[in-house]
Design an enzyme around this catalytic site. Structure first.
Site, PDB file in Angstrom:
ATOM      1  CE1 TYR A  81      88.857  33.679  72.429  1.00 33.96           C
ATOM      2  CE2 TYR A  81      90.065  35.104  72.853  1.00 33.96           C
ATOM      3  CZ  TYR A  81      89.357  33.559  72.966  1.00 33.96           C
ATOM      4  OH  TYR A  81      88.719  32.907  74.538  1.00 33.96           O
ATOM      5  CD  GLU A 137      89.072  34.642  77.649  1.00 34.08           C
ATOM      6  OE1 GLU A 137      90.106  34.880  76.691  1.00 34.08           O
ATOM      7  OE2 GLU A 137      88.608  33.908  77.216  1.00 34.08           O
ATOM      8  CE1 TYR A 149      90.777  27.754  86.747  1.00 34.16           C
ATOM      9  CE2 TYR A 149      88.321  26.929  87.277  1.00 34.16           C
ATOM     10  CZ  TYR A 149      90.139  27.593  86.485  1.00 34.16           C
ATOM     11  OH  TYR A 149      89.574  27.824  85.640  1.00 34.16           O
ATOM     12  NE  ARG A 207      99.137  18.729  82.633  1.00 35.74           N
ATOM     13  CZ  ARG A 207      99.790  19.477  81.676  1.00 35.74           C
ATOM     14  NH1 ARG A 207     100.302  20.595  80.906  1.00 35.74           N
ATOM     15  NH2 ARG A 207      99.739  18.741  80.974  1.00 35.74           N
ATOM     16  CD  GLN A 208      94.603  24.827  84.266  1.00 34.02           C
ATOM     17  OE1 GLN A 208      94.154  24.328  83.600  1.00 34.02           O
ATOM     18  NE2 GLN A 208      95.855  25.936  83.932  1.00 34.02           N
ATOM     19  N   GLY A 218      87.141  11.036  94.812  1.00 36.53           N
ATOM     20  CA  GLY A 218      88.817  11.098  94.423  1.00 36.53           C
ATOM     21  C   GLY A 218      89.645  12.539  94.713  1.00 36.53           C
ATOM     22  CB  VAL A 242      84.876  19.604  84.518  1.00 39.98           C
ATOM     23  CG1 VAL A 242      86.089  18.224  83.939  1.00 39.98           C
ATOM     24  CG2 VAL A 242      83.659  19.007  83.942  1.00 39.98           C
TER      25      VAL A 242
END
Length: 408
Positions: A98, A140, A188, A203-204, A282, A397
């Protein structure tokens, strides 16, 4: 909460900053990756960077956070922060990063806005940044602690199933033989692969089996066409990964889970009588199949509306599971829309795009959506028209969250 002085300055400068956010974020990422190319190689999604969607998502989140601080100074936007924190934790983002982001973001702000960035303006927006950053670091940290520090583990592919021409399911178990971490239906994992150029891209993918299953499943849709590096991970998995191979997976994350959810941790379960609607399109079917499996396993007694849209029945991944889990529920109804080849003899099939006009949605329904953004926006609008409270409509998303970026 913003200080009174900073709030006045942010309110006065938000229109100018908001109008320039697209250029600011573009310059931010350019400067960040020039100084730290390893972040683009091994952390950020190169496809999203090439398409510009990550820049849009960052701009949207900054604008949304600043606006919330001004409009609701007594509240923290936990839904926004929780969603970002889960995404960051799934990538392994650290607190130290950060500071790096701050350095390059504020250099981009000064570069774009020039003399308008007085010391007072810089101090006010610095306060906004660190309010958001420190909140995310705390969330987190809690997520990492609850998962034993997070980290990557190797998993063995025990089977591969071709669901459709473009979707493959990988069944996985921990390669070290230790117990698999628990997860909530709808969550995920990140998958990290080493590509031909040495990049370790991440990637998730949603876990698409019910939480009680001893084997984890992810279903991966191959992204075709477009300019490289679009779809480079999905194509790698489809072309190269078979039974016996190993994949590096993160712990499970994600805030799209059933029940009264604690934003930080994803705890809680739905009351067995709560009316639910699970809507997907989808490859967005993956978390919904896991949710249906959980509902079937726990004996959910309330009404469940199962809604899905796809190009055709042949392209409807996990359709057999979708239907089988729904049949196990006492009060589930299934409604599938297909653009082509809908079976007129199947009561659940309809031709066209998802349209809830003729479907009764019970009072008190909690809705869960996953699919392309236009689909989710359309379904959300229809649900609100039917009396579903906006707070009871939850979504996931895949990729950068452009919902906020495209508001208005």
């Amino acid at each position: 909460m913003l200080s009174e002085q900073s709030a006045a300055i942010v309110r006065a400068t938000l229109p100018a900053v908001g109008a320039s956010l697209a250029e600011i974020t573009e310059r931010f990422y350019a400067g960040l990756f020039a100084a730290h190319p390893e972040l683009l190689r091994d952390l950020f999604n190169r496809g999203n960077q090439a398409a510009g969607t990550q820049r849009q998502a960052l701009a949207g989140s900054i604008a949304a956070f600043a606006t919330h601080l001004l409009d609701h100074p007594e509240q923290r936007p936990d839904v926004l922060l929780g969603r970002i924190a889960h995404k960051h934790a799934a990538l392994g983002v650290t607190a130290e990063q950060y500071g790096t982001v701050h350095e390059h973001l504020f250099a981009a702000i000064a570069d774009v806005l020039g003399e308008a960035v007085t010391p007072e303006v810089a101090a006010a927006w610095d306060e906004v940044y660190w309010l958001m950053a420190n909140a995310l670091v705390a969330l987190e940290k809690r997520l990492y602690e609850e998962r034993g520090g997070g980290g990557w583990r190797e998993w063995e592919v025990v089977a591969r199933v071709e669901e459709t021409a473009d979707v493959a399911t990988f069944r996985l178990r921990p390669a070290d033989g230790r117990p698999a971490p628990g997860f909530r239906a709808g969550q995920y994992v990140s998958v990290q692969v080493e590509l031909a150029d040495g990049a370790r891209q991440i990637r998730q993918y949603s876990l698409c089996a019910a939480p009680g299953s001893p084997v984890r499943r992810i279903s991966v849709k191959r992204v075709r066409g477009g300019s490289a590096p679009d779809g480079e991970v999905s194509n790698h998995l489809h072309a190269r990964v078979r039974a016996g191979d190993r994949l590096r997976l993160s712990a499970p994350y994600g805030d799209l889970v059933l029940g009264d959810t604690d934003t930080d941790t994803g705890t809680g379960r739905p009351d067995t009588g709560t009316p639910l609607l699970l809507a997907s399109a989808g490859i967005g079917v993956t978390p919904m199949v896991a949710m249906l499996g959980e509902l079937a396993d726990t004996g959910h007694q309330g009404p469940v509306l199962v809604v899905h849209g796809d190009r055709s029945p042949a392209e409807h991944a996990l359709r057999a599971d979708h239907e089988a889990y729904a049949k196990k529920l006492a009060h589930a109804s299934v409604h599938f829309w297909y653009e082509t080849d809908a079976d007129a003899d199947e009561e659940s099939h309809r031709t066209g795009l998802v349209d809830l006009t003729g479907i009764a949605v019970p009072r008190g329904t909690r809705a869960y959506l996953c699919g392309p953004l236009p689909f989710m926006r359309a379904v959300r609008a229809q649900l609100i028209e039917k009396g579903v409270a906006p707070a009871d409509i939850h979504y996931e998303v895949f990729g950068p969250d452009l919902w906020l970026a495209q508001e208005g």
